[in-house]
Design a protein around this motif. Sequence first.
Motif, mmCIF file in Angstrom:
data_model
loop_
_atom_site.group_PDB
_atom_site.id
_atom_site.type_symbol
_atom_site.label_atom_id
_atom_site.label_comp_id
_atom_site.label_asym_id
_atom_site.label_seq_id
_atom_site.Cartn_x
_atom_site.Cartn_y
_atom_site.Cartn_z
ATOM 1 N N ARG A 40 4.300 -2.052 -3.350
ATOM 2 C CA ARG A 40 3.442 -2.089 -2.167
ATOM 3 C C ARG A 40 1.962 -2.069 -2.524
ATOM 4 O O ARG A 40 1.122 -2.425 -1.703
ATOM 5 C CB ARG A 40 3.747 -0.883 -1.259
ATOM 6 N N TRP A 41 1.644 -1.628 -3.732
ATOM 7 C CA TRP A 41 0.250 -1.556 -4.148
ATOM 8 C C TRP A 41 -0.003 -2.428 -5.369
ATOM 9 O O TRP A 41 -0.922 -2.177 -6.144
ATOM 10 C CB TRP A 41 -0.152 -0.101 -4.412
ATOM 11 N N ASP A 42 0.804 -3.482 -5.501
ATOM 12 C CA ASP A 42 0.600 -4.438 -6.585
ATOM 13 C C ASP A 42 -0.373 -5.522 -6.105
ATOM 14 O O ASP A 42 -0.229 -6.044 -5.004
ATOM 15 C CB ASP A 42 1.939 -5.071 -6.981
ATOM 16 N N PRO A 43 -1.384 -5.862 -6.902
ATOM 17 C CA PRO A 43 -2.362 -6.872 -6.478
ATOM 18 C C PRO A 43 -1.740 -8.203 -6.058
ATOM 19 O O PRO A 43 -2.320 -8.926 -5.249
ATOM 20 C CB PRO A 43 -3.238 -7.043 -7.717
ATOM 21 N N SER A 44 -0.566 -8.523 -6.603
ATOM 22 C CA SER A 44 0.078 -9.795 -6.267
ATOM 23 C C SER A 44 0.499 -9.872 -4.800
ATOM 24 O O SER A 44 0.780 -10.951 -4.287
ATOM 25 C CB SER A 44 1.315 -10.007 -7.152
ATOM 26 N N GLN A 84 -5.848 -5.254 5.184
ATOM 27 C CA GLN A 84 -5.012 -6.463 5.110
ATOM 28 C C GLN A 84 -3.606 -6.206 5.645
ATOM 29 O O GLN A 84 -3.004 -7.072 6.288
ATOM 30 C CB GLN A 84 -4.962 -6.967 3.669
ATOM 31 N N ASN A 85 -3.086 -5.006 5.405
ATOM 32 C CA ASN A 85 -1.729 -4.701 5.866
ATOM 33 C C ASN A 85 -1.599 -4.720 7.382
ATOM 34 O O ASN A 85 -0.500 -4.943 7.912
ATOM 35 C CB ASN A 85 -1.286 -3.335 5.326
ATOM 36 N N ILE A 86 -2.691 -4.478 8.114
ATOM 37 C CA ILE A 86 -2.651 -4.593 9.569
ATOM 38 C C ILE A 86 -2.293 -6.024 9.962
ATOM 39 O O ILE A 86 -1.525 -6.257 10.909
ATOM 40 C CB ILE A 86 -4.006 -4.185 10.196
ATOM 41 N N PHE A 87 -2.807 -6.991 9.226
ATOM 42 C CA PHE A 87 -2.568 -8.402 9.537
ATOM 43 C C PHE A 87 -1.284 -8.923 8.885
ATOM 44 O O PHE A 87 -0.643 -9.836 9.416
ATOM 45 C CB PHE A 87 -3.771 -9.232 9.123
ATOM 46 N N TYR A 88 -0.902 -8.324 7.749
ATOM 47 C CA TYR A 88 0.400 -8.655 7.166
ATOM 48 C C TYR A 88 1.529 -8.002 7.959
ATOM 49 O O TYR A 88 2.704 -8.341 7.773
ATOM 50 C CB TYR A 88 0.474 -8.179 5.715
ATOM 51 N N GLU A 89 1.182 -7.013 8.791
ATOM 52 C CA GLU A 89 2.136 -6.278 9.642
ATOM 53 C C GLU A 89 3.208 -5.582 8.795
ATOM 54 O O GLU A 89 4.412 -5.772 8.981
ATOM 55 C CB GLU A 89 2.756 -7.213 10.686
ATOM 56 N N ARG A 90 2.736 -4.700 7.882
ATOM 57 C CA ARG A 90 3.644 -4.010 6.969
ATOM 58 C C ARG A 90 2.945 -2.794 6.351
ATOM 59 O O ARG A 90 1.736 -2.612 6.465
ATOM 60 C CB ARG A 90 4.058 -4.960 5.830
ATOM 61 N N TRP A 91 3.713 -1.913 5.734
ATOM 62 C CA TRP A 91 3.263 -0.867 4.830
ATOM 63 C C TRP A 91 2.154 -0.001 5.423
ATOM 64 O O TRP A 91 2.221 0.376 6.592
ATOM 65 C CB TRP A 91 2.882 -1.489 3.481
ATOM 66 N N GLU A 92 1.151 0.394 4.633
ATOM 67 C CA GLU A 92 0.110 1.297 5.137
ATOM 68 C C GLU A 92 -1.052 0.510 5.727
ATOM 69 O O GLU A 92 -1.752 -0.219 5.021
ATOM 70 C CB GLU A 92 -0.406 2.224 4.027
ATOM 71 N N GLY A 319 1.024 11.526 -8.427
ATOM 72 C CA GLY A 319 1.037 10.104 -8.109
ATOM 73 C C GLY A 319 -0.326 9.605 -7.717
ATOM 74 O O GLY A 319 -1.357 10.166 -8.100
ATOM 75 N N ASN A 320 -0.338 8.527 -6.904
ATOM 76 C CA ASN A 320 -1.600 7.912 -6.523
ATOM 77 C C ASN A 320 -1.570 7.326 -5.113
ATOM 78 O O ASN A 320 -2.623 7.095 -4.526
ATOM 79 C CB ASN A 320 -1.954 6.804 -7.522
ATOM 80 N N PHE A 321 -0.370 7.094 -4.566
ATOM 81 C CA PHE A 321 -0.250 6.381 -3.299
ATOM 82 C C PHE A 321 0.374 7.257 -2.219
ATOM 83 O O PHE A 321 1.251 8.083 -2.496
ATOM 84 C CB PHE A 321 0.613 5.125 -3.464
ATOM 85 N N ASN A 322 -0.066 7.031 -0.960
ATOM 86 C CA ASN A 322 0.554 7.712 0.168
ATOM 87 C C ASN A 322 2.008 7.285 0.325
ATOM 88 O O ASN A 322 2.353 6.127 0.092
ATOM 89 C CB ASN A 322 -0.215 7.419 1.469
ATOM 90 N N ARG A 323 2.850 8.223 0.743
ATOM 91 C CA ARG A 323 4.283 7.967 0.918
ATOM 92 C C ARG A 323 4.629 7.869 2.403
ATOM 93 O O ARG A 323 4.116 8.625 3.226
ATOM 94 C CB ARG A 323 5.129 9.091 0.323
ATOM 95 N N ALA A 324 5.535 6.959 2.737
ATOM 96 C CA ALA A 324 6.104 6.923 4.078
ATOM 97 C C ALA A 324 7.134 8.031 4.169
ATOM 98 O O ALA A 324 8.021 8.141 3.316
ATOM 99 C CB ALA A 324 6.765 5.568 4.344
ATOM 100 N N VAL A 325 7.033 8.890 5.181
ATOM 101 C CA VAL A 325 7.959 10.011 5.305
ATOM 102 C C VAL A 325 8.893 9.841 6.512
ATOM 103 O O VAL A 325 9.733 10.694 6.758
ATOM 104 C CB VAL A 325 7.210 11.359 5.407
#
Length: 327
Positions: A40-44, A84-92, A319-325
């Motif tokens: 989810r946090w990969d630049p690709s 960007q995720n707001i427009f991709y409609e996913r993740w954080e 870690g480094n990233f927020n988790r979905a709980v």
Amino acid sequence: MLPAYHVNKAGDFPFFGYTMGAFHEGELWIAAVQTDSSLRWDPSQYNSPDLETKIKKKLKKFKNNRLLPHIAKCALEYGCWNAQNIFYERWEGGIPVSVGCNADCLGCISKKRKSKVQSPQSRIKFVPTPDEICEIAIPHLQMGRAIISFGQGCEGEPLTQCDVIAESIRRMRAETDSGTIHINTNGAETHRAVKVIEAGLDSIRVSMNSAVRDTYNSYFSLGAGTFEGAKETVKAAKEHGLFVSINYLVMPGVNDNEYEAEAFIKFLQEYRPDMVQTRNLNIDPEMYFRTMPTLKGKAIGIYNLIERIREACPGIIIGNFNRAVRD
């Protein structure tokens, strides 16, 4: 991982993360420790060719929502992945709300300043309404394992708008039980945090550069009582059953100081957050060191700091990233 260096520059560097880089056997090597890994946090997964099309489509769909053009600027101009995720409609997905702040952080990335070192982002210029927030947030939460995140780099302290956030959360939860509602905060004003927590917040990340009062105050410039406030917010969040992270702003030569490390481990053992997010403090090291009080003890190294935390605080995630709980 604080290499020896010679200072030879005309002024302070911009607000980016810095480390030593060198070429060896035809490759670039850097001094770094990886503490997390996620697709989810990969630049690709970001800045895809269809991003602008997705943004235009959403702007057209919600043409009266003032928030979306601001988030679109963050997505395209700043390359913000939460935006960007707001427009991709996913993740954080990030939702900025606050025009102001209760702190004067040395490395603030959204505050206009008179010094030569300018913040790289512009702060949001209006407070969105709960209607504007929920119009974006509710469908995003329903995407599955999604996160709506308050407290972005393009705003001040989100809890200065705790009433707007609390009302928005109540409306979100009246519509859906899906997704994680999260906030990134300095946590200095616990009574504001409790308002948002009691409205239905799922997770919280409290920023700290140190568990030593003088070191903490030298960066945050929050005034009397706020160091204790941050700790009390962590305590209150744990008592309400939230997933609690510490946004640990790391600078080699400071956080891996033996005295600092011992104080932070004692803090973790007492307050028991669920996670420590070891995050680069994006600031010129020399600029940061000038503000520091005289540090006690010797440096043990960042890698050894992380290992000491793991050994002394089993069960706390590094870690480094927020988790979905929530699903």
